[in-house]
Design a protein around this motif. Structure first.
Motif, PDB file in Angstrom:
ATOM      1  N   VAL A 151       1.029  -1.126   0.117  1.00 18.76           N
ATOM      2  CA  VAL A 151       0.009  -0.003   0.048  1.00 18.76           C
ATOM      3  C   VAL A 151       0.953   1.321  -0.065  1.00 18.76           C
ATOM      4  O   VAL A 151       1.583   1.590   1.010  1.00 18.76           O
ATOM      5  CB  VAL A 151      -0.906   0.200   1.260  1.00 18.76           C
ATOM      6  CG1 VAL A 151      -1.705   1.096   1.166  1.00 18.76           C
ATOM      7  CG2 VAL A 151      -1.708  -1.267   1.279  1.00 18.76           C
ATOM      8  N   PRO A 152       0.990   2.041  -1.189  1.00 20.37           N
ATOM      9  CA  PRO A 152       1.774   3.219  -1.124  1.00 20.37           C
ATOM     10  C   PRO A 152       1.113   4.427  -0.533  1.00 20.37           C
ATOM     11  O   PRO A 152       0.202   4.229   0.102  1.00 20.37           O
ATOM     12  CB  PRO A 152       1.841   3.492  -2.689  1.00 20.37           C
ATOM     13  CG  PRO A 152       0.370   3.215  -3.006  1.00 20.37           C
ATOM     14  CD  PRO A 152      -0.097   2.017  -2.269  1.00 20.37           C
ATOM     15  N   ARG A 153       2.020   5.510  -0.372  1.00 19.57           N
ATOM     16  CA  ARG A 153       1.311   6.722   0.261  1.00 19.57           C
ATOM     17  C   ARG A 153       0.566   7.465  -0.947  1.00 19.57           C
ATOM     18  O   ARG A 153      -0.343   8.424  -0.815  1.00 19.57           O
ATOM     19  CB  ARG A 153       2.476   7.660   0.643  1.00 19.57           C
ATOM     20  CG  ARG A 153       3.225   7.098   1.699  1.00 19.57           C
ATOM     21  CD  ARG A 153       4.552   8.229   2.152  1.00 19.57           C
ATOM     22  NE  ARG A 153       5.026   7.643   3.157  1.00 19.57           N
ATOM     23  CZ  ARG A 153       6.195   8.303   3.972  1.00 19.57           C
ATOM     24  NH1 ARG A 153       6.697   9.488   3.158  1.00 19.57           N
ATOM     25  NH2 ARG A 153       6.690   7.835   4.993  1.00 19.57           N
ATOM     26  N   SER A 154       0.829   7.013  -2.075  1.00 19.59           N
ATOM     27  CA  SER A 154       0.428   7.792  -3.330  1.00 19.59           C
ATOM     28  C   SER A 154      -1.236   7.516  -3.798  1.00 19.59           C
ATOM     29  O   SER A 154      -1.664   7.727  -4.868  1.00 19.59           O
ATOM     30  CB  SER A 154       1.350   7.803  -4.427  1.00 19.59           C
ATOM     31  OG  SER A 154       1.439   6.342  -4.714  1.00 19.59           O
ATOM     32  N   GLY A 155      -1.812   6.439  -3.295  1.00 21.47           N
ATOM     33  CA  GLY A 155      -3.050   5.676  -3.829  1.00 21.47           C
ATOM     34  C   GLY A 155      -4.448   6.310  -3.455  1.00 21.47           C
ATOM     35  O   GLY A 155      -5.278   6.067  -3.557  1.00 21.47           O
ATOM     36  N   ALA A 156      -4.325   7.297  -2.502  1.00 21.66           N
ATOM     37  CA  ALA A 156      -5.794   8.100  -1.818  1.00 21.66           C
ATOM     38  C   ALA A 156      -6.522   8.599  -3.261  1.00 21.66           C
ATOM     39  O   ALA A 156      -5.859   9.402  -4.144  1.00 21.66           O
ATOM     40  CB  ALA A 156      -5.297   9.016  -1.129  1.00 21.66           C
TER      41      ALA A 156
END
Ligand SMILES: [Mg+2]
Length: 343
Positions: A151-156
């Motif tokens: 789970v990346p930081r960039s997927g919101a």
């Protein structure tokens, strides 16, 4: 120009731009909680490292060597948790003054081992060198995740809910209680907040369950909620709106804030070192995620806000929104030397 003009996050962005990355096998390089590396057999390796320096991150007057060992391991495991992965192996590098007592060092190792074992992680190597002044401890942890599931930081995505595990601000409350000796409070209060500061628990089980239940982005709370949601917003190219009244804080944290005439909200937003997880998830997936986390770990998930189209982070209170900027510690932008004993 000097390092202190650029700051810690400025340096990270510079390394991101300037260091060569292997495009074949590096799925995620510099800039997330851990690197994600392709590995044969349908798995990916997670790699993360953290250094703790005496007088910057810890004060030996407040922590036992066993607690320090546990914490050094826990803060690294927390970065594996923030990717939704499982920790496997650790390496320890130590810089030690020659005068370090052997018994003290054995207790440090006991703490490192205890925390590693608790999460089925094996310490497989490291390095020991002499340090001319003060103790320096670097822990590297390798973990694993099924291919494509980190789970990346960039997927919101706009429309997602912003959720956090457990409660926030307790670790900063614990640090304040150690440095400011509060007037008497119920015994459970100091015990709770000091454990939050000295023996943080990495949310590994929670992170894996949240990844499985649709977490679109995730990060651990090392610097404070304000800093973490700003990372999520910037890297996901979205806006994050946090509801001030929804931020979960333990009764002990609020009690201590009252006794010390301190601001519990500031501890939650900018205190850091809670090592909880902040994640985003589509609203229709939240109930199942929260139920699974509670049933299998006992940990509560709290919705603290939502993701919108746009940029930046905002804090809402009684219908009014104001910009939510991080004011947490930066290793190089501080002008008065170490201002706290934490990263
Ligand atoms: Mg992290």
């Amino acid at each position: 120009m000097q390092v202190k003009d650029v700051g810690e996050f400025g340096l990270i962005r510079r390394w991101e731009r300037e260091l060569a990355q292997d495009p074949e096998q590096v799925a995620q390089g510099i800039g997330d909680d851990a690197a994600v590396l392709d590995f044969p057999g349908g798995r990916q390796i997670l790699a993360t490292t953290d250094t703790l320096v005496e007088s910057v991150h810890f004060d030996l007057a407040f922590t036992s060597p066993r607690q320090l060992g546990k914490k050094c391991m826990a803060v690294n495991l927390s970065d594996i948790a923030a990717m939704g992965g499982r920790a496997r192996y650790a390496l320890i590098a130590l810089g030690l003054p020659g005068s370090t007592e052997l018994a003290w060092l054995e207790d440090l190792y006991r703490g490192l081992q205890e925390e590693a074992s608790r999460w089925s992680t094996w310490i497989v190597g490291g390095d020991t060198v002499r340090s001319p002044s003060g103790l320096v401890i670097t822990v590297t942890v390798l973990g694993q995740v099924p291919q494509g599931r980190a789970v990346p930081r960039s997927g919101a995505r706009p429309g997602d809910l912003v959720v956090v595990t457990g409660d926030l601000g307790g670790s900063a409350a614990g640090l304040a209680s150690l440095t400011r000796s509060p007037s008497p409070v119920e015994p459970g209060v100091l015990e709770y907040v000091r454990r939050r500061q000295l023996e943080p628990i990495p949310r590994l089980a929670e992170g894996e369950i949240m990844a499985h239940h649709g977490a679109s982005a995730m990060i651990d709370v090392s610097d404070g909620l304000a800093s973490e949601v700003n990372h999520l917003a910037r890297l996901s190219r979205v806006r994050v709106v946090v509801e001030e009244e929804s931020i979960p804080m333990a009764p002990a944290t609020r009690t201590l804030a009252r006794v010390l005439e301190a601001d519990a909200l500031a501890w939650a937003l900018n205190g850091g070192e809670d090592y909880e997880l902040v994640s985003t998830v589509a609203p229709e997936q939240f109930a199942a995620m929260a139920r699974a986390v509670r049933e299998r770990t006992g940990t509560c998930l709290t919705v603290v806000g939502r993701v919108e189209a746009g940029a930046g982070c905002y804090l809402m209170k009684e219908g009014k929104r104001r910009r939510l900027e991080p004011t947490s510690y930066d290793h190089f932008l501080t002008t008065s030397g170490p201002s706290r004993t934490s990263p």
